[in-house]
Each structure stands twice: as structure tokens, then as C-alpha cells.
Design an enzyme around this catalytic site. Sequence first.
Site, PDB file in Angstrom:
ATOM      1  N   LYS A   1      79.887  23.418   5.936  1.00  0.00           N
ATOM      2  CA  LYS A   1      78.972  24.553   6.084  1.00  0.00           C
ATOM      3  C   LYS A   1      77.907  24.272   7.150  1.00  0.00           C
ATOM      4  O   LYS A   1      77.715  23.123   7.563  1.00  0.00           O
ATOM      5  CB  LYS A   1      78.312  24.835   4.721  1.00  0.00           C
ATOM      6  CG  LYS A   1      79.313  25.284   3.643  1.00  0.00           C
ATOM      7  CD  LYS A   1      78.596  25.625   2.347  1.00  0.00           C
ATOM      8  CE  LYS A   1      79.583  26.146   1.306  1.00  0.00           C
ATOM      9  NZ  LYS A   1      78.891  26.564   0.060  1.00  0.00           N
TER      10      LYS A   1
ATOM     11  N   TYR B   1      83.721  35.486   0.161  1.00  0.00           N
ATOM     12  CA  TYR B   1      82.882  35.417  -1.038  1.00  0.00           C
ATOM     13  C   TYR B   1      82.876  36.750  -1.798  1.00  0.00           C
ATOM     14  O   TYR B   1      81.878  37.094  -2.443  1.00  0.00           O
ATOM     15  CB  TYR B   1      81.459  34.991  -0.657  1.00  0.00           C
ATOM     16  CG  TYR B   1      81.322  33.510  -0.337  1.00  0.00           C
ATOM     17  CD1 TYR B   1      81.888  32.537  -1.168  1.00  0.00           C
ATOM     18  CD2 TYR B   1      80.601  33.075   0.772  1.00  0.00           C
ATOM     19  CE1 TYR B   1      81.764  31.179  -0.887  1.00  0.00           C
ATOM     20  CE2 TYR B   1      80.472  31.711   1.058  1.00  0.00           C
ATOM     21  CZ  TYR B   1      81.049  30.776   0.218  1.00  0.00           C
ATOM     22  OH  TYR B   1      80.915  29.430   0.492  1.00  0.00           O
TER      23      TYR B   1
ATOM     24  N   PHE C   1      72.036  36.692  -4.879  1.00  0.00           N
ATOM     25  CA  PHE C   1      71.906  35.733  -3.777  1.00  0.00           C
ATOM     26  C   PHE C   1      72.917  35.960  -2.652  1.00  0.00           C
ATOM     27  O   PHE C   1      72.988  35.190  -1.695  1.00  0.00           O
ATOM     28  CB  PHE C   1      72.024  34.292  -4.301  1.00  0.00           C
ATOM     29  CG  PHE C   1      73.331  34.010  -5.026  1.00  0.00           C
ATOM     30  CD1 PHE C   1      74.497  33.728  -4.334  1.00  0.00           C
ATOM     31  CD2 PHE C   1      73.375  34.035  -6.412  1.00  0.00           C
ATOM     32  CE1 PHE C   1      75.692  33.470  -4.984  1.00  0.00           C
ATOM     33  CE2 PHE C   1      74.572  33.781  -7.089  1.00  0.00           C
ATOM     34  CZ  PHE C   1      75.723  33.500  -6.363  1.00  0.00           C
TER      35      PHE C   1
ATOM     36  N   ARG D   1      88.809  19.219  -4.344  1.00  0.00           N
ATOM     37  CA  ARG D   1      87.828  19.901  -5.196  1.00  0.00           C
ATOM     38  C   ARG D   1      87.023  18.860  -6.003  1.00  0.00           C
ATOM     39  O   ARG D   1      85.809  18.963  -6.127  1.00  0.00           O
ATOM     40  CB  ARG D   1      88.616  20.848  -6.101  1.00  0.00           C
ATOM     41  CG  ARG D   1      87.862  21.883  -6.830  1.00  0.00           C
ATOM     42  CD  ARG D   1      87.278  22.975  -5.981  1.00  0.00           C
ATOM     43  NE  ARG D   1      86.391  23.741  -6.857  1.00  0.00           N
ATOM     44  CZ  ARG D   1      85.562  24.665  -6.512  1.00  0.00           C
ATOM     45  NH1 ARG D   1      85.442  25.013  -5.243  1.00  0.00           N
ATOM     46  NH2 ARG D   1      84.810  25.277  -7.384  1.00  0.00           N
TER      47      ARG D   1
ATOM     48  N   THR E   1      78.967  22.768  -7.916  1.00  0.00           N
ATOM     49  CA  THR E   1      78.350  23.688  -6.951  1.00  0.00           C
ATOM     50  C   THR E   1      76.908  23.293  -6.626  1.00  0.00           C
ATOM     51  O   THR E   1      76.522  23.242  -5.455  1.00  0.00           O
ATOM     52  CB  THR E   1      78.371  25.136  -7.518  1.00  0.00           C
ATOM     53  OG1 THR E   1      79.715  25.468  -7.841  1.00  0.00           O
ATOM     54  CG2 THR E   1      77.819  26.131  -6.507  1.00  0.00           C
TER      55      THR E   1
ATOM     56  N   ASN F   1      74.892  23.479  -0.007  1.00  0.00           N
ATOM     57  CA  ASN F   1      75.673  22.430  -0.675  1.00  0.00           C
ATOM     58  C   ASN F   1      76.807  21.884   0.194  1.00  0.00           C
ATOM     59  O   ASN F   1      77.808  21.394  -0.299  1.00  0.00           O
ATOM     60  CB  ASN F   1      76.168  22.925  -2.045  1.00  0.00           C
ATOM     61  CG  ASN F   1      77.077  24.123  -1.924  1.00  0.00           C
ATOM     62  OD1 ASN F   1      77.381  24.580  -0.821  1.00  0.00           O
ATOM     63  ND2 ASN F   1      77.532  24.635  -3.045  1.00  0.00           N
TER      64      ASN F   1
ATOM     65  N   HIS G   1      82.634  23.743   1.408  1.00  0.00           N
ATOM     66  CA  HIS G   1      83.455  24.643   0.591  1.00  0.00           C
ATOM     67  C   HIS G   1      84.848  24.042   0.491  1.00  0.00           C
ATOM     68  O   HIS G   1      85.369  23.535   1.490  1.00  0.00           O
ATOM     69  CB  HIS G   1      83.557  26.034   1.234  1.00  0.00           C
ATOM     70  CG  HIS G   1      84.649  26.851   0.621  1.00  0.00           C
ATOM     71  ND1 HIS G   1      84.472  27.578  -0.540  1.00  0.00           N
ATOM     72  CD2 HIS G   1      85.960  27.004   0.965  1.00  0.00           C
ATOM     73  CE1 HIS G   1      85.621  28.157  -0.868  1.00  0.00           C
ATOM     74  NE2 HIS G   1      86.542  27.820   0.030  1.00  0.00           N
TER      75      HIS G   1
ATOM     76  N   GLU H   1      92.960  31.430   1.726  1.00  0.00           N
ATOM     77  CA  GLU H   1      91.870  30.953   2.589  1.00  0.00           C
ATOM     78  C   GLU H   1      92.407  30.306   3.866  1.00  0.00           C
ATOM     79  O   GLU H   1      91.833  30.468   4.940  1.00  0.00           O
ATOM     80  CB  GLU H   1      90.975  29.978   1.813  1.00  0.00           C
ATOM     81  CG  GLU H   1      90.176  30.694   0.734  1.00  0.00           C
ATOM     82  CD  GLU H   1      89.355  29.764  -0.148  1.00  0.00           C
ATOM     83  OE1 GLU H   1      89.391  28.535   0.050  1.00  0.00           O
ATOM     84  OE2 GLU H   1      88.666  30.290  -1.043  1.00  0.00           O
TER      85      GLU H   1
HETATM   86  P1  TYD Z   1      81.089  29.502  -6.034  1.00  0.00           P
HETATM   87  O1  TYD Z   1      82.390  30.031  -5.516  1.00  0.00           O
HETATM   88  O2  TYD Z   1      80.654  29.916  -7.402  1.00  0.00           O
HETATM   89  O3  TYD Z   1      81.023  27.889  -6.019  1.00  0.00           O
HETATM   90  P2  TYD Z   1      81.833  26.757  -5.196  1.00  0.00           P
HETATM   91  O4  TYD Z   1      81.347  26.772  -3.775  1.00  0.00           O
HETATM   92  O5  TYD Z   1      81.453  25.468  -5.901  1.00  0.00           O
HETATM   93  O6  TYD Z   1      83.292  27.073  -5.319  1.00  0.00           O
HETATM   94  O7  TYD Z   1      79.894  29.939  -5.041  1.00  0.00           O
HETATM   95  C1  TYD Z   1      80.115  29.978  -3.652  1.00  0.00           C
HETATM   96  C2  TYD Z   1      78.858  29.545  -2.958  1.00  0.00           C
HETATM   97  O8  TYD Z   1      77.801  30.463  -3.267  1.00  0.00           O
HETATM   98  C3  TYD Z   1      78.313  28.173  -3.398  1.00  0.00           C
HETATM   99  O9  TYD Z   1      78.960  27.112  -2.758  1.00  0.00           O
HETATM  100  C4  TYD Z   1      76.857  28.302  -3.030  1.00  0.00           C
HETATM  101  C5  TYD Z   1      76.548  29.772  -3.274  1.00  0.00           C
HETATM  102  N1  TYD Z   1      75.867  30.005  -4.569  1.00  0.00           N
HETATM  103  C6  TYD Z   1      74.488  30.173  -4.582  1.00  0.00           C
HETATM  104  O10 TYD Z   1      73.829  30.134  -3.529  1.00  0.00           O
HETATM  105  N2  TYD Z   1      73.856  30.393  -5.774  1.00  0.00           N
HETATM  106  C7  TYD Z   1      74.537  30.454  -6.965  1.00  0.00           C
HETATM  107  O11 TYD Z   1      73.907  30.642  -8.042  1.00  0.00           O
HETATM  108  C8  TYD Z   1      75.966  30.257  -6.936  1.00  0.00           C
HETATM  109  C9  TYD Z   1      76.768  30.314  -8.219  1.00  0.00           C
HETATM  110  C10 TYD Z   1      76.585  30.045  -5.719  1.00  0.00           C
END
Ligand code: TYD
Length: 155
Positions: free
Chosen positions: A11, A51, A59, A87, A93, A114, A117, A128
Site C-alpha cells: 500500500k 473494496y 471509513f 494471508r 487487519t 496497515n 493487502h 483480484e
Molecule cells: P478488510 O478487507 O476488512 O481487511 P484486510 O485488509 O485485513 O483483508 O479491510 C480492508 C482495508 O480497509 C483494511 O486493510 C484497512 C481498511 N479498514 C479500515 O481502515 N478500518 C476498518 O475498521 C476496517 C475493518 C478496515
Amino acid sequence: MALEKTLVLLKPSAVQRALIGEIISIFEKKGLRIAALKMIQLDDEMLSEHYAHLADKPFFQRLKDSMTAAPVVAMVLEGVEAINVVRTMTGATNGRNAFPGTIRGIYSMSKQENIIHASDGLRSAIMEIKRFFKDEEIYEWKQTCFPLLYSEEEA
Ligand code: TYD
């Protein structure tokens, strides 16, 4: 045991914090084969699709802004059970809850910022990979160290 391909995005937070090389190196050293790799600037349309499951979250706009703040590095990684392996390496997350040793556990203090992805299952991996790569951008080069990475029964 199936040889799988999975999609990873480094990211904008990873790009800005100069972590591209270090994270690619973790996957390479693990033994995953890099089948495709490129830098892309994501746009609103791609992110609304990627997404879509989060479109009604408060958010969502913040997430899209964060994901377009700089280019991302996209890659396709291949290995036996690669979807689950990558994963697991990615971690929870929220970086603050991610186990130490996972990529988010090492590099992130945030739920949004974070770093990475990774596809969360076979269906999403297939969709994807198609979303971010054309067929001709994915290389089927032979990993000559393959017999050193797996036993015959695993491969
Ligand atoms: P998600 O698909 O739930 O998690 P992951 O990336 O672990 O598969 O969410 C996608 C992205 O959305 C996540 O990496 C960061 C963002 N996000 C937030 O900013 N706040 C939140 O509360 C959540 C659940 C996700």
C-alpha cells in the site's frame, strides 16, 4: 496440495515508508515465486471495485484517499497453499493486534495504514489477480530451486 497464486498490494504506506524492498525480500526468502510485479496508481473506480464489501462503512472514503495517496506495488505470488501462507504472513487487519513476526505485526501501528493487502481466499485471489494484471503480465517461469522448497508429496 495445490499450487496457488495470490495477489498482494504494498500500500501507499509501505511505498512512502521505503519498505518495498524489505517486504518483497520477505516473500522471496520464504520461497514464494514472484509471477508478476508492477507499480500502479490506483483510482477511485478500481478501489470501489476492490473494496466493494466496505462501500457502506464510514471509513470508506478515508480508505480510498489513503490508497490513492501514492502508487502501490502489486504482485502475484505463487506457491503451495500460497493464499493461506501469504494471508498468515500478512497478519490481522489492525497492525496493533497483528502478531509479532507478521508483516503488519512488524511494520504497522494502524488499522488503516496497515502496509499490505493480500487476497483472503481462492475466489478473491482469482478476481483480484484479474483486476490488476493482464494475462501477459503474469510469467510462468520455472523456479529451479523448487525441489529444495518442497518434498515430492507436497509438490
Ligand atoms: P478488510 O478487507 O476488512 O481487511 P484486510 O485488509 O485485513 O483483508 O479491510 C480492508 C482495508 O480497509 C483494511 O486493510 C484497512 C481498511 N479498514 C479500515 O481502515 N478500518 C476498518 O475498521 C476496517 C475493518 C478496515
